[in-house]
Structures are given as C-alpha cells and as structure tokens.
Design a protein around this motif. Sequence first.
Motif, mmCIF file in Angstrom:
data_model
loop_
_atom_site.group_PDB
_atom_site.id
_atom_site.type_symbol
_atom_site.label_atom_id
_atom_site.label_comp_id
_atom_site.label_asym_id
_atom_site.label_seq_id
_atom_site.Cartn_x
_atom_site.Cartn_y
_atom_site.Cartn_z
ATOM 1 N N GLY A 15 -26.463 0.880 67.338
ATOM 2 C CA GLY A 15 -26.527 0.243 66.207
ATOM 3 C C GLY A 15 -25.338 -1.036 66.216
ATOM 4 N N PRO A 48 -20.440 0.178 69.511
ATOM 5 C CA PRO A 48 -21.220 1.832 69.008
ATOM 6 C C PRO A 48 -22.860 1.347 69.052
ATOM 7 C CG PRO A 48 -19.992 0.196 66.891
ATOM 8 C CD PRO A 48 -19.414 -0.015 68.356
ATOM 9 N N GLY A 58 -25.749 -4.223 67.190
ATOM 10 C CA GLY A 58 -26.272 -5.060 67.862
ATOM 11 C C GLY A 58 -26.381 -5.784 68.876
ATOM 12 N N SER A 93 -28.629 -4.811 71.916
ATOM 13 C CA SER A 93 -29.709 -4.355 72.015
ATOM 14 C C SER A 93 -30.738 -5.558 71.579
ATOM 15 C CB SER A 93 -30.788 -2.962 71.540
ATOM 16 O OG SER A 93 -30.503 -2.141 72.713
HETATM 17 N N1 LIG Z 1 -36.656 -4.661 64.725
HETATM 18 C C1 LIG Z 1 -36.036 -4.188 63.929
HETATM 19 N N2 LIG Z 1 -36.588 -4.420 62.487
HETATM 20 C C2 LIG Z 1 -35.986 -3.615 61.657
HETATM 21 N N3 LIG Z 1 -34.147 -3.664 61.933
HETATM 22 C C3 LIG Z 1 -33.683 -3.216 63.118
HETATM 23 C C4 LIG Z 1 -34.666 -3.574 64.252
HETATM 24 N N4 LIG Z 1 -34.003 -3.797 65.589
HETATM 25 C C5 LIG Z 1 -33.095 -3.703 64.843
HETATM 26 N N5 LIG Z 1 -32.360 -3.171 63.650
HETATM 27 C C6 LIG Z 1 -31.628 -2.697 63.250
HETATM 28 O O1 LIG Z 1 -30.397 -3.758 63.784
HETATM 29 C C7 LIG Z 1 -29.086 -2.760 63.910
HETATM 30 C C8 LIG Z 1 -28.862 -3.564 65.295
HETATM 31 O O2 LIG Z 1 -29.878 -2.793 66.191
HETATM 32 P P1 LIG Z 1 -29.444 -2.911 68.466
HETATM 33 O O3 LIG Z 1 -31.187 -1.837 68.647
HETATM 34 O O4 LIG Z 1 -29.343 -3.839 68.255
HETATM 35 O O5 LIG Z 1 -28.496 -1.505 68.150
HETATM 36 P P2 LIG Z 1 -27.386 -1.012 69.465
HETATM 37 O O6 LIG Z 1 -26.301 -1.489 69.869
HETATM 38 O O7 LIG Z 1 -28.672 -1.656 70.785
HETATM 39 O O8 LIG Z 1 -27.214 0.454 69.103
HETATM 40 P P3 LIG Z 1 -27.567 1.321 70.542
HETATM 41 O O9 LIG Z 1 -26.609 1.590 71.200
HETATM 42 O O10 LIG Z 1 -27.784 2.265 69.231
HETATM 43 O O11 LIG Z 1 -29.120 1.147 71.516
HETATM 44 C C9 LIG Z 1 -29.723 -2.256 64.002
HETATM 45 O O12 LIG Z 1 -28.845 -1.419 62.345
HETATM 46 C C10 LIG Z 1 -30.919 -1.154 64.125
HETATM 47 O O13 LIG Z 1 -31.684 -0.553 62.951
#
Ligand SMILES: Nc1ncnc2c1ncn2[C@@H]1O[C@H](COP(=O)(O)OP(=O)(O)OP(=O)(O)O)[C@@H](O)[C@H]1O
Length: 271
Positions: free
Chosen positions: A52, A50, A54, A56
């Motif tokens: 957010g 889903p 983690g 990325s």
């Molecule tokens: N540089 C940052 N500073 C603070 N919080 C961050 C940072 N990068 C990511 N987060 C937080 O870490 C969590 C994971 O983020 P991430 O971008 O890894 O999610 P994701 O699985 O890639 O989501 P999406 O599918 O929406 O791209 C999120 O809650 C986000 O707000």
Amino acid sequence: MGLPPQQAGTPKVRFEEVSKRFGDGPDAVQALEPITLDIAEGAFTCLLGPSGCGKSTLLNILAGFEQPTAGRVLMDGQPVRGPDPRRGVVFQQGALFTWMRVIDNVAFGPLATGKSAAEATRIASQYLEMVGLTSFARRYPYELSGGMQQRVGIARALANSPEILLMDEPFAALDAQTRELLQEEIKRIWHETRKTVLWITHSIDEALFLATEIVVMSARPGRIKAKFHPGFAQSDDPAVVASAEFARMKAEIFGLLREEALAAQHQEAQR
Ligand SMILES: Nc1ncnc2c1ncn2[C@@H]1O[C@H](COP(=O)(O)OP(=O)(O)OP(=O)(O)O)[C@@H](O)[C@H]1O
Ligand SMILES: [Mg+2]
C-alpha cells in the motif's frame, strides 16, 4: 557527432516531484508524496516497500496508465503522456490471451506494430527460445504451469523490443524454487539485453540478487526512504547470496522495511 549537449547526462527515466492522490475530500488517499528519482539507462532498479505504499502507482505512472496529481515523469527527457510500446509491462499473473497459442501470444505485439506474419513468428520464436519455451510454442496458456506462463509474459514483453521493462511483482505467485530459477534466468536475459528495468518485489533477496539500485519506500504516502547499490547483479554466480556482504545488506534493508511495515499496520488500524 554524439548526443546534443543537453542530453549528455539525461537519465533514461526521471520522476520529477511526482505525487499522487486518489479521490477527493475526506476519502482521498495520498498514495505518493513528491518523489524525485532518476533511473539510468541499463539500470535494474528494484522498488521495495510495505503493502500500500504506492509502488504499483509509481510504476503505473511511468507505464502511462495513471496520471500524477503533480510533477511529471520524463523518458529520455520527454514527458510520459500515455502507454507507449517503448515501455513493456509484465504483470503479476496471467494477462496472456487464453484463446491464443503461446507463439501467437508472443507474436501479437510485433504483428500489431506492422511486422509480417513470418517476421512476427520469427521474433516470437527467438524470445521463446530465450525463456526456454521453444517446445511449448504450440500449446495454449492453460497447458502451462504458472512459472511457464510468467516466462511467456516476459517473452511477450521483450518481443516488442521495449527500451524499458516494467515488472510489478512478476514472480509473486510462484513457489520458492521456481522463483529462484527464474531470477537467474532474468539476470541472464538482463546481461544479454541490457534493458532498463523497473522491478517491484517484496523479496529482499530477489532485490539484492537482481538490482543495481534498490529503492526502499516508506509507508503510505510513499516517499523514498533509502537507496542501496548492491553489486551482486553483475555476477552470474547464484552463490552470491551466501556472501557476508549480501547478509549485511539484507539485514539493513530488513530493519528499514520492518519499521515501515509496522507504520503501515498502525495506519491501517486507525482508518
Ligand atoms: N485506482 C485507485 N483508486 C483509489 N485508490 C487507489 C487506486 N490505486 C491505488 N490506490 C491506493 O493507493 C495506495 C497505494 O497503492 P499501490 O497499489 O500503489 O500500493 P503498492 O505499494 O503497490 O502495494 P502492494 O505491495 O500491496 O501491491 C493504496 O492505499 C491504495 O489503496
Ligand atoms: Mg502493488
């Protein structure tokens, strides 16, 4: 000769108890719980989970753009300490140099690593041909469609001859038809080059079509919820998506992702 004994079973990539927290105090966000994951050389690994959770963050830690809070990432048994041309990254959109012609965008990496202009152009032409853009070599990025720009991004990453390709939702901004065609193209390129690939997507179909391993992550803080080893990546036939086995795996992954998406939604509502 062969490999030294301690390297015989070394995976291409090893995430060892990798966790990540952003910030401190009450506002801190625990993005990843300790994650342990091996990626074999030549594997095509898709991360699903889903928004957010983690994904990325995990990819950026392997790229060397982010540091884990705890744990470590190894490539060929050596700790990742920062960005490295052996790991090529393709972003969701753009990231091309708008002021450079397509061919110069692709030749940029080889030039930067000391190749002569003639050699860099030769390498760039080879990869532009691989992604079917030879006739657009002299154009500027703004003269290309979104799908074509993504293909330039892929050619540019490949031109650095990385050992690993890291792709964060590379096709997310494309229409469904273009996306399917590019999925076939990326599969052909993977068959040809046998690079190790880590690929993030929200599309179960895309993951099933391309991946040798699918890693389903939980809602934040990201953990590994399940792993699948579909066999469809080996097939050249676009019709694999119509098979009963494909439908069965899709339904199973859909169920897992839905649970996690609901958990993520609930979490957001409580913040
Ligand atoms: N540089 C940052 N500073 C603070 N919080 C961050 C940072 N990068 C990511 N987060 C937080 O870490 C969590 C994971 O983020 P991430 O971008 O890894 O999610 P994701 O699985 O890639 O989501 P999406 O599918 O929406 O791209 C999120 O809650 C986000 O707000
Ligand atoms: Mg992301």
